[in-house]
Design an enzyme around this catalytic site. Structure first.
Site, PDB file in Angstrom:
ATOM      1  N   CYS A  43       0.868  -1.328  -0.037  1.00  0.00           N
ATOM      2  CA  CYS A  43       0.068  -0.151  -0.093  1.00  0.00           C
ATOM      3  C   CYS A  43       0.711   1.170   0.138  1.00  0.00           C
ATOM      4  CB  CYS A  43      -0.680  -0.005   1.292  1.00  0.00           C
ATOM      5  SG  CYS A  43      -1.924   1.424   1.420  1.00  0.00           S
ATOM      6  N   CYS A  48      -1.423   1.860  -3.065  1.00  0.00           N
ATOM      7  CA  CYS A  48      -2.386   2.913  -3.089  1.00  0.00           C
ATOM      8  C   CYS A  48      -1.571   4.360  -2.961  1.00  0.00           C
ATOM      9  CB  CYS A  48      -3.224   2.808  -1.776  1.00  0.00           C
ATOM     10  SG  CYS A  48      -3.460   0.905  -1.181  1.00  0.00           S
ATOM     11  N   LYS A  51       0.119   5.565  -5.930  1.00  0.00           N
ATOM     12  CA  LYS A  51      -0.866   5.507  -7.094  1.00  0.00           C
ATOM     13  C   LYS A  51      -1.557   6.666  -6.982  1.00  0.00           C
ATOM     14  CE  LYS A  51      -4.700   3.779  -6.258  1.00  0.00           C
ATOM     15  NZ  LYS A  51      -5.486   2.663  -5.958  1.00  0.00           N
ATOM     16  N   TYR A 180      -8.972  -3.066 -11.534  1.00  0.00           N
ATOM     17  CA  TYR A 180      -9.104  -1.641 -11.023  1.00  0.00           C
ATOM     18  C   TYR A 180      -7.470  -1.162 -11.170  1.00  0.00           C
ATOM     19  CZ  TYR A 180      -6.585  -2.829  -6.472  1.00  0.00           C
ATOM     20  OH  TYR A 180      -5.585  -3.211  -5.589  1.00  0.00           O
ATOM     21  N   GLU A 184      -7.016   2.293 -13.359  1.00  0.00           N
ATOM     22  CA  GLU A 184      -6.211   3.248 -12.745  1.00  0.00           C
ATOM     23  C   GLU A 184      -4.995   3.932 -13.437  1.00  0.00           C
ATOM     24  OE1 GLU A 184      -7.847   2.613  -8.188  1.00  0.00           O
ATOM     25  OE2 GLU A 184      -5.714   2.044  -8.896  1.00  0.00           O
ATOM     26  N   ARG A 207     -14.383  -6.656 -13.608  1.00  0.00           N
ATOM     27  CA  ARG A 207     -15.071  -7.643 -13.533  1.00  0.00           C
ATOM     28  C   ARG A 207     -15.624  -7.803 -11.838  1.00  0.00           C
ATOM     29  NH1 ARG A 207     -13.262 -13.227 -12.842  1.00  0.00           N
ATOM     30  NH2 ARG A 207     -11.396 -12.397 -12.946  1.00  0.00           N
ATOM     31  N   ASP A 305      -3.459  -9.905   1.686  1.00  0.00           N
ATOM     32  CA  ASP A 305      -3.592 -10.593   0.416  1.00  0.00           C
ATOM     33  C   ASP A 305      -2.915 -11.950   0.222  1.00  0.00           C
ATOM     34  OD1 ASP A 305      -4.276  -7.846  -0.354  1.00  0.00           O
ATOM     35  OD2 ASP A 305      -2.644  -7.438  -1.693  1.00  0.00           O
ATOM     36  N   ALA A 343     -13.329   1.746  -3.823  1.00  0.00           N
ATOM     37  CA  ALA A 343     -13.052   2.816  -4.862  1.00  0.00           C
ATOM     38  C   ALA A 343     -12.134   2.210  -5.924  1.00  0.00           C
ATOM     39  CB  ALA A 343     -12.909   3.989  -4.160  1.00  0.00           C
ATOM     40  N   HIS A 439     -27.056  21.164  -1.457  1.00  0.00           N
ATOM     41  CA  HIS A 439     -27.236  21.762  -2.913  1.00  0.00           C
ATOM     42  C   HIS A 439     -26.257  22.948  -2.930  1.00  0.00           C
ATOM     43  CE1 HIS A 439     -29.304  22.536  -6.539  1.00  0.00           C
ATOM     44  NE2 HIS A 439     -29.093  23.992  -6.141  1.00  0.00           N
ATOM     45  N   GLU A 444     -25.998  14.932  -4.091  1.00  0.00           N
ATOM     46  CA  GLU A 444     -27.568  15.013  -3.721  1.00  0.00           C
ATOM     47  C   GLU A 444     -28.585  14.343  -4.611  1.00  0.00           C
ATOM     48  OE1 GLU A 444     -29.658  18.946  -4.936  1.00  0.00           O
ATOM     49  OE2 GLU A 444     -27.736  19.570  -5.798  1.00  0.00           O
TER      50      GLU A 444
HETATM   51  C1  LIG Z   1      -0.995  -0.574  -7.646  1.00  0.00           C
HETATM   52  C2  LIG Z   1      -1.992  -0.983  -6.500  1.00  0.00           C
HETATM   53  C3  LIG Z   1      -2.765  -0.067  -6.089  1.00  0.00           C
HETATM   54  C4  LIG Z   1      -3.708  -0.274  -5.031  1.00  0.00           C
HETATM   55  N1  LIG Z   1      -4.392   0.598  -4.596  1.00  0.00           N
HETATM   56  C5  LIG Z   1      -5.269   0.214  -3.611  1.00  0.00           C
HETATM   57  C6  LIG Z   1      -6.127   1.127  -3.125  1.00  0.00           C
HETATM   58  O1  LIG Z   1      -6.254   2.387  -3.584  1.00  0.00           O
HETATM   59  N2  LIG Z   1      -7.085   0.741  -1.910  1.00  0.00           N
HETATM   60  C7  LIG Z   1      -6.700  -0.411  -1.508  1.00  0.00           C
HETATM   61  O2  LIG Z   1      -7.571  -0.568  -0.486  1.00  0.00           O
HETATM   62  N3  LIG Z   1      -5.819  -1.387  -1.566  1.00  0.00           N
HETATM   63  C8  LIG Z   1      -5.145  -1.029  -2.896  1.00  0.00           C
HETATM   64  N4  LIG Z   1      -4.238  -1.832  -3.011  1.00  0.00           N
HETATM   65  C9  LIG Z   1      -3.995  -3.334  -2.456  1.00  0.00           C
HETATM   66  C10 LIG Z   1      -3.366  -3.096  -1.255  1.00  0.00           C
HETATM   67  O3  LIG Z   1      -1.882  -2.451  -1.405  1.00  0.00           O
HETATM   68  C11 LIG Z   1      -3.041  -4.469  -0.782  1.00  0.00           C
HETATM   69  O4  LIG Z   1      -4.601  -5.253  -0.447  1.00  0.00           O
HETATM   70  C12 LIG Z   1      -2.549  -4.357   0.782  1.00  0.00           C
HETATM   71  O5  LIG Z   1      -1.375  -3.639   1.044  1.00  0.00           O
HETATM   72  C13 LIG Z   1      -2.334  -5.834   1.264  1.00  0.00           C
HETATM   73  O6  LIG Z   1      -1.549  -5.705   2.618  1.00  0.00           O
HETATM   74  P1  LIG Z   1      -0.787  -7.140   3.030  1.00  0.00           P
HETATM   75  O7  LIG Z   1      -0.482  -6.669   4.574  1.00  0.00           O
HETATM   76  O8  LIG Z   1      -1.631  -8.267   2.920  1.00  0.00           O
HETATM   77  O9  LIG Z   1       0.464  -7.077   2.433  1.00  0.00           O
HETATM   78  P2  LIG Z   1       1.405  -6.131   1.773  1.00  0.00           P
HETATM   79  O10 LIG Z   1       1.173  -4.688   2.193  1.00  0.00           O
HETATM   80  O11 LIG Z   1       1.805  -6.458   0.432  1.00  0.00           O
HETATM   81  O12 LIG Z   1       2.870  -6.398   2.858  1.00  0.00           O
HETATM   82  C14 LIG Z   1       3.490  -7.621   2.955  1.00  0.00           C
HETATM   83  C15 LIG Z   1       4.951  -7.281   3.361  1.00  0.00           C
HETATM   84  O13 LIG Z   1       5.583  -8.657   3.429  1.00  0.00           O
HETATM   85  C16 LIG Z   1       6.847  -8.394   2.932  1.00  0.00           C
HETATM   86  N5  LIG Z   1       7.355  -9.572   2.794  1.00  0.00           N
HETATM   87  C17 LIG Z   1       6.893 -10.731   1.903  1.00  0.00           C
HETATM   88  N6  LIG Z   1       7.553 -11.794   1.960  1.00  0.00           N
HETATM   89  C18 LIG Z   1       8.399 -11.633   3.113  1.00  0.00           C
HETATM   90  C19 LIG Z   1       9.354 -12.539   3.708  1.00  0.00           C
HETATM   91  N7  LIG Z   1       9.374 -13.788   3.206  1.00  0.00           N
HETATM   92  N8  LIG Z   1       9.961 -11.949   4.730  1.00  0.00           N
HETATM   93  C20 LIG Z   1      10.040 -10.941   5.323  1.00  0.00           C
HETATM   94  N9  LIG Z   1       9.054  -9.847   4.581  1.00  0.00           N
HETATM   95  C21 LIG Z   1       8.259 -10.417   3.551  1.00  0.00           C
HETATM   96  C22 LIG Z   1       6.828  -7.614   1.933  1.00  0.00           C
HETATM   97  O14 LIG Z   1       8.038  -6.845   1.369  1.00  0.00           O
HETATM   98  C23 LIG Z   1       5.693  -6.391   2.391  1.00  0.00           C
HETATM   99  O15 LIG Z   1       6.238  -5.294   2.791  1.00  0.00           O
HETATM  100  C24 LIG Z   1      -3.331  -1.731  -4.242  1.00  0.00           C
HETATM  101  C25 LIG Z   1      -2.464  -2.586  -4.681  1.00  0.00           C
HETATM  102  C26 LIG Z   1      -1.614  -2.287  -5.770  1.00  0.00           C
HETATM  103  C27 LIG Z   1      -0.456  -3.071  -6.209  1.00  0.00           C
END
Ligand SMILES: Cc1cc2nc3c(=O)[nH]c(=O)nc-3n(C[C@H](O)[C@H](O)[C@H](O)COP(=O)(O)OP(=O)(O)OC[C@H]3O[C@@H](n4cnc5c(N)ncnc54)[C@H](O)[C@@H]3O)c2cc1C
Length: 469
Positions: A43, A48, A51, A180, A184, A207, A305, A343, A439, A444
């Site tokens: 993020c 996020c 972006k 998305y 975007e 989708r 994720d 969004a 308004h 509205e």
């Molecule tokens: C381009 C883009 C735009 C997005 N825009 C939005 C948005 O507008 N709104 C929204 O809600 N969501 C958005 N998302 C989705 C959002 O970023 C993710 O849903 C969110 O970051 C998931 O969080 P997380 O904690 O699962 O994983 P992440 O935030 O991905 O964190 C995982 C972390 O684990 C670390 N890691 C991985 N493997 C290891 C390991 N073996 N050892 C140590 N560290 C490790 C990684 O380096 C990373 O820092 C977007 C994603 C992308 C790619």
């Protein structure tokens, strides 16, 4: 005191991992978090935040043009990509530092290392070449852009990871995908003056969203200058003398300077050692978890994720918080995935919450009423832009409850947040109607939708923000 080094060991300092770790530490648990890259996760570092900063930048060209119709003379304008990237990077640095500080202030230990699982209670820290043990392990490693393996030359394409660090903007870009992230970036690139083509395999992008949103967005993006081509499946990408040639399976060809693939992301479970703890994964490699985010291994949990449930930052944060509540506050908590608003920062933007018309009809048959308005905002009567907004309510006939709200328009992400409160509370259409309009606003229209929609060609009304009668 337990025999383990930690009560909780979190792998991944992204949205979900940090929230779980901070709260667990605040509840008194001994917590460590391993991060292999930068605290903040997708993020903050490559999702996020960067972006939306790019999206802000891309709106200015239109604003400069429109300003003239409001009486402004705007001098010569020039866009400096490097300045945008540098300013974006310094904001990301700031946020990443805040993540680190928050973790440490909460009492959690942050370890700069890749971590892999070596058993139900054991984690190996690669950078320090040592093992640690924990009563609970939380896998919060997120997801990574995936490329298809049936496209020849796909290695010439970049993903959303790289687009944040381009040395220079291309003159032309082909964006493959219809989710998305694809729409975007199509808006961002187009707004920054890049000749943008979006190729999507399906009939309409986005989708899973309401069909009216999908068709309207397609039309509006085209109106803004994005070349949106649907039912276009890419076969190959070839390097040419001065660029790339994208060839579709129907033999259509597209010359371009850059190809961005945004066709999906896969959980980062490869090489993570989850098999050593007997953790079950699904077909795409997502950790299979129960409602408390517990995996098939009793001591190992997963959020965000990597579980591929609802891949959004606020959802990952909720899942992380639920872990801390469940494990360290004697308060078993699961996340409610109903009516999660979301969004899309496309141009125009999308905001949505609740059931789509299609989902509502699947659930309730014909007992559904639709209300919708498709209109040009007051601003564009002056700018002359043919940009339209869409506001749609999906209402359950029997209970009068608003089951879904679907919006397209510049402020849709802001509006949907509050509409989501109403939907979550179970608000009825009558309660929407009883709410006095603000308004002149576009929103509205949400409380002045009187006529049920009777299927026909969508009509363009003068809509909201007209002068008060
Ligand atoms: C381009 C883009 C735009 C997005 N825009 C939005 C948005 O507008 N709104 C929204 O809600 N969501 C958005 N998302 C989705 C959002 O970023 C993710 O849903 C969110 O970051 C998931 O969080 P997380 O904690 O699962 O994983 P992440 O935030 O991905 O964190 C995982 C972390 O684990 C670390 N890691 C991985 N493997 C290891 C390991 N073996 N050892 C140590 N560290 C490790 C990684 O380096 C990373 O820092 C977007 C994603 C992308 C790619």
């Amino acid at each position: 005191m337990s025999d383990f080094d930690y009560d909780l060991f979190t792998i991944g300092a992204g949205s979900g991992g940090v929230r779980a770790s901070r709260m667990a530490a605040q509840y008194g648990a001994r917590v460590a978090v391993a991060e292999e890259y930068r605290p903040g996760g997708t993020c903050v570092i490559r999702g996020c935040v960067p972006k939306i900063l790019f999206a802000y930048a891309s709106h200015f060209a239109e604003e400069f043009e429109d300003a003239a119709n409001f009486g402004w003379t705007v001098g010569e304008t020039r866009f400096d990509w490097k300045a945008l990237v540098a300013n974006k990077d310094s904001e990301i640095d700031r946020l990443s530092r805040i993540y680190q500080r928050n973790l440490r202030n909460a009492g959690a230990e942050l370890i700069d290392s890749r971590a892999v699982v070596r058993g139900p209670h054991t984690v190996y820290l690669e950078a320090e070449d040592r093992e640690v043990t924990a009563k609970h392990i939380l896998v919060a490693v997120g997801a990574w852009p995936a490329f298809p393996d049936n496209v020849i030359g796909v290695e010439h394409a970049i993903s959303s990871n790289e687009i944040f660090h381009l040395e220079a903007l291309p003159e032309r870009i082909v964006i493959v995908g219809g989710g998305y992230i694809a729409v975007e970036f199509a808006g961002i690139m187009n707004g920054l003056g890049v000749e943008t083509t979006m190729l999507y395999r399906g009939a309409e992008p986005l989708r899973g969203f309401d069909l009216d949103i999908r068709t309207t967005l397609c039309r509006e993006m085209a109106e803004k200058g994005v070349r949106v081509l649907t039912e276009m499946d890419v076969k190959s990408i070839e390097k040419t003398g001065d660029g790339l040639l994208v060839v579709a399976r129907n033999e259509a060809e597209f010359e371009t300077d850059m190809v961005l693939y945004a066709t999906g992301r896969h959980p980062m479970t490869k090489g993570l050692g989850l098999e050593t703890a007997g953790v079950k994964l699904d077909a795409v490699g997502a950790v299979i978890v129960d409602e408390y985010s517990r995996s098939s291994c009793e001591s190992l949990y997963a959020v965000g994720d990597v579980t591929n449930r609802m891949n959004l930052t606020p959802v990952a944060i909720r899942e992380g918080a639920a872990i801390a509540e469940t494990l360290f506050n004697d308060n078993p908590t699961s996340v409610d995935y109903r009516d999660v608003p979301t969004a899309v920062f496309s141009q125009p933007a999308v905001g949505t919450v609740g059931l789509t018309e299609h989902e509502a009809r699947d659930r309730h048959g014909d007992a559904i009423d639709i209300y919708k308005a498709y209109f040009r905002s007051l601003k564009h009567t002056i700018t002359g832009r043919q940009e339209h907004m869409l506001m749609k309510l999906v209402v359950h006939q029997k209970t009068d409850k608003v089951l879904g709200v679907h919006l397209i328009g510049p402020d849709a992400p802001e509006v949907i947040q509050l509409a989501a409160v109403a939907v979550k509370m179970g608000a009825t259409k009558k309660q929407f109607d009883d709410t006095v309009a603000v308004h002149p606003s576009a929103a509205e229209e949400l409380v002045t939708l009187r006529e049920k929609y009777v299927p026909q060609e969508m009509e363009v009304s003068h809509g909201a923000q007209r002068a008060a009668p």
